[in-house]
Design an enzyme around this catalytic site. Sequence first.
Site, PDB file in Angstrom:
ATOM      1  N   ASP A 172      39.899  50.762  31.946  1.00  0.00           N
ATOM      2  CA  ASP A 172      39.005  50.998  31.249  1.00  0.00           C
ATOM      3  C   ASP A 172      38.958  52.469  30.612  1.00  0.00           C
ATOM      4  O   ASP A 172      38.622  52.574  29.294  1.00  0.00           O
ATOM      5  CB  ASP A 172      37.567  50.934  31.307  1.00  0.00           C
ATOM      6  CG  ASP A 172      37.035  51.987  32.384  1.00  0.00           C
ATOM      7  OD1 ASP A 172      38.093  52.762  33.197  1.00  0.00           O
ATOM      8  OD2 ASP A 172      35.848  52.162  32.778  1.00  0.00           O
ATOM      9  N   TYR A 270      43.845  61.526  31.840  1.00  0.00           N
ATOM     10  CA  TYR A 270      44.212  61.777  33.261  1.00  0.00           C
ATOM     11  C   TYR A 270      45.514  62.657  33.294  1.00  0.00           C
ATOM     12  O   TYR A 270      45.941  63.254  34.195  1.00  0.00           O
ATOM     13  CB  TYR A 270      44.322  60.705  33.908  1.00  0.00           C
ATOM     14  CG  TYR A 270      43.011  59.946  34.231  1.00  0.00           C
ATOM     15  CD1 TYR A 270      42.484  60.106  35.653  1.00  0.00           C
ATOM     16  CD2 TYR A 270      42.139  59.120  33.425  1.00  0.00           C
ATOM     17  CE1 TYR A 270      41.350  59.496  36.174  1.00  0.00           C
ATOM     18  CE2 TYR A 270      41.408  58.464  33.987  1.00  0.00           C
ATOM     19  CZ  TYR A 270      40.588  58.844  35.447  1.00  0.00           C
ATOM     20  OH  TYR A 270      39.597  58.383  35.485  1.00  0.00           O
TER      21      TYR A 270
END
Length: 447
Positions: A172, A270
């Site tokens: 997601d 990330y």
Amino acid sequence: MGKASYAVTIAGGGSTFTPGIALMLLEERDRFPVNKITFYDNFAERQEIVARACEIYFRENAPEIEFNYTTDPETAFTGTDFVLAHIRVGLYAMREKDEKIPLKYGVLGQETCGPGGIAYGMRSIGGVIEILDYMEKYSPDAWMLNYSNPAAIVAEACRVLRPNSKIINICDMPVDLMDKMAYMCGVRDRRELQYSYYGLNHFGWWSKIFDKDGNDLMPEIKRHMAKNGYMDGIELTGEHAQHVEESWIHTFEKAKDVYAVDPDTIPNTYLKYYLYPDYVVETSNPEYTRANEVMDGREKKVFGECQRIIDAGTAKDCGFEADAHATYIVDLACALAENTQERFLLIVPNEGAVFNFDPTAMVEVPCIVGKNGYERICQGTIPQFQKGMMEQQVSVEKLVVQAWVEGSYQKLWQALTLSKTVPSAKVAKLILDDLIEANKGYWPELH
């Protein structure tokens, strides 16, 4: 002839996300009709609280849907069409250890990245493979839509151990970031965006983004990224403001510095863990990590509300909200069921999608999805910087899976040593020995 309707099993029935997923399935029935929803979890007591509250909600709002919950695999998977899998082996108590053990040694502690992600991957592989085997036995035609973390390691394990399983791995995070980019550009719906993207899960870059009319949105998005990271994509007023947690604000802001490393592309958030690990450690509280935030926040809130509904015997005025963000799961299920041929970012075997990269790597690239599965959209040749980072990280993921399969201490030490988040083989070994102790009963025995 009426539209088909589907039976759905949610694996991870005791998750804090399950009520939001269940309500989202109800809201999306016009697009994706469901006639049966089953919760499955191997932790009966935890699932019981979530399921009893949802049972009351379903009875009051959708009595025509057959609803049940179970810890029995045969009951859960017989006759199902789709399995939505979001399992967390070891729950948040083990996530807390994943985050705090590396921080003892000055290494970042994170759910899916670095040593914590490796530890979580070693726990998750067996759980996902077990569910795939139940599906093979009881519902061989069903699709598993897997968004269990850490998706990169889980996907590599499935490629190696169950190459013919009907599993699609999806994440997601890119969905959330495309929502933010759409908002920056005044685009109503992220699904209108056309894009090129390459990388691994939680480790990728957008190289092109267009609107539905083919206008290039990259210059505008780059202006926002250079100035404020993803912050300009967040609605800080109105109904969405309360859902932006402080730890995520730091991540969205830090994307400005991640973007600066390669301003030709737009990065996944990330990447901050790999490009700025020192910053992450400096700004972490080793006594109170993200796992503590979740346990003190969402977990208490969701289970408290479930208990309140059970005690009241009614879900009227309940605090549950449909997880609008999770509509991508219904989009994917619709594409498979209705042959919509839509574009999704999926985690799939490379097989040439990224031309100058390992063909066996599990890459995250755009795919067209229909009734017979997915077709990759070729991303061509990628730049040296990204290629180098991806080769290092995909080797970490492959070594983790080899360590799990072979029960190899050596391979897992090598995986930790190779991670860009770990400074040396010495530190990798110290962390590994602590993680082995903490994960007794969850990992295969290493030798």
